[in-house]
Design an enzyme around this catalytic site. Structure first.
Site, PDB file in Angstrom:
ATOM      1  N   GLU A 121      32.627  11.274  22.150  1.00  0.00           N
ATOM      2  CA  GLU A 121      32.784  11.836  20.803  1.00  0.00           C
ATOM      3  C   GLU A 121      33.802  12.978  20.806  1.00  0.00           C
ATOM      4  O   GLU A 121      34.532  13.164  19.827  1.00  0.00           O
ATOM      5  CB  GLU A 121      31.429  12.317  20.294  1.00  0.00           C
ATOM      6  CG  GLU A 121      30.483  11.153  20.012  1.00  0.00           C
ATOM      7  CD  GLU A 121      29.148  11.598  19.470  1.00  0.00           C
ATOM      8  OE1 GLU A 121      28.790  11.179  18.360  1.00  0.00           O
ATOM      9  OE2 GLU A 121      28.452  12.359  20.166  1.00  0.00           O
ATOM     10  N   GLU A 141      23.563   6.064  23.295  1.00  0.00           N
ATOM     11  CA  GLU A 141      22.436   6.758  22.670  1.00  0.00           C
ATOM     12  C   GLU A 141      21.290   5.841  22.258  1.00  0.00           C
ATOM     13  O   GLU A 141      20.120   6.224  22.342  1.00  0.00           O
ATOM     14  CB  GLU A 141      22.935   7.552  21.456  1.00  0.00           C
ATOM     15  CG  GLU A 141      23.676   8.837  21.806  1.00  0.00           C
ATOM     16  CD  GLU A 141      25.141   8.632  22.150  1.00  0.00           C
ATOM     17  OE1 GLU A 141      25.851   9.627  22.367  1.00  0.00           O
ATOM     18  OE2 GLU A 141      25.581   7.460  22.207  1.00  0.00           O
TER      19      GLU A 141
END
Length: 267
Positions: A121, A141
């Protein structure tokens, strides 16, 4: 210090220096990184930043689950706070989103190993991404009952074709550097020992261009991506008009006519 800074001409090289933790991001590291990026933003002599990780094992393996702060505060208590106090109340992901820094100068990610979760990210917020052949990328995730919390899916869908992005996010599986280059997540791959020099060369080439024009291009890339053609053209024309009479634009045209390298001052 968990962020090392090296200045090379007009380029700041920022290195996440937690190799024993695979350069994972804790709150202290995030605050240091943001402070360095704010300095790059505010210094006229710095035109580009390179972001990388110490060692060859990892660019950044994500959030440091041991080093991120726990808090007894509820989510609503942190929700309406600014990033710094929100982080103190457990909402540390606010510090990973760099948009509030207002940075107009380009970021180059030199990915030298695992680039996972919050690490990816972070890399997705950079303008260019190059990688060593040993790099791996992933947003795992869902495998641990969560989601990419810093617009990872949103930015990945902009960076690569949707089917590739969704496969990465829904499976949580990692991809290698060759695969990442094939789908456009990175632009180049190279041997690990060649990565630092190549990242610096790219950054120096960007820094040699007219600073105001470079910053305008970076802002336009973010401000027009969701617009229709007519609205994008109006904003583009506005930026063109802002740059039209600058000293750098005049210098660029004169240097071209005189067949010499331009000397830009950012004015």
């Amino acid at each position: 210090m968990t962020i090392q800074r090296q200045i090379e001409g007009a380029v700041a090289v920022l290195t996440i220096d937690r190799p024993d933790a695979l350069n994972a991001l804790d709150v202290t590291t995030l605050r240091e990184l943001r402070a360095h990026l704010a300095e790059v933003r505010d210094r006229d002599d710095l035109r580009v930043a390179v972001l990388t990780g110490a060692g060859t094992r990892a660019f950044c393996a994500g959030a440091d689950l041991k080093g991120t702060r726990t808090s007894s505060a509820s989510y609503p208590e942190a929700l309406f706070r600014a990033p710094e106090p929100a982080a103190d109340l457990g909402l540390y992901i606010r510090l990973m989103d760099l948009t509030d820094l207002g940075l107009a100068k380009p970021l180059v990610a030199a990915v030298n190993g695992h680039c996972l979760g919050a690490g990816l990210e972070l890399a997705l917020q950079c303008d260019l991404r190059i990688a060593s052949t040993q790099a791996t990328f992933g947003l795992p995730e869902v495998a641990v009952g969560s989601i990419p919390a810093v617009s990872g899916l949103h930015r990945l869908l902009k960076a690569v074709p949707a089917a590739h992005a969704m496969q990465m996010v829904l499976t949580g599986e990692r991809i290698g550097a060759e695969h990442a280059a094939r789908i456009g997540l990175v632009t180049e791959t190279m041997a690990p020992n060649a990565l630092p020099d190549r990242a610096l060369a790219l950054a120096a080439r960007i820094a040699a261009n007219a600073p105001l024009a470079v910053q305008a291009v970076r802002k336009l890339s973010r401000q027009t991506s969701h617009l229709g053609d007519a609205d994008a053209q109006q904003l583009t024309e506005l930026y063109w008009g802002v740059l039209r009479d600058t000293a750098d634009r005049i210098e660029g045209r004169q240097a071209f006519a005189e067949k010499r390298q331009p000397h830009y001052t950012g004015r």
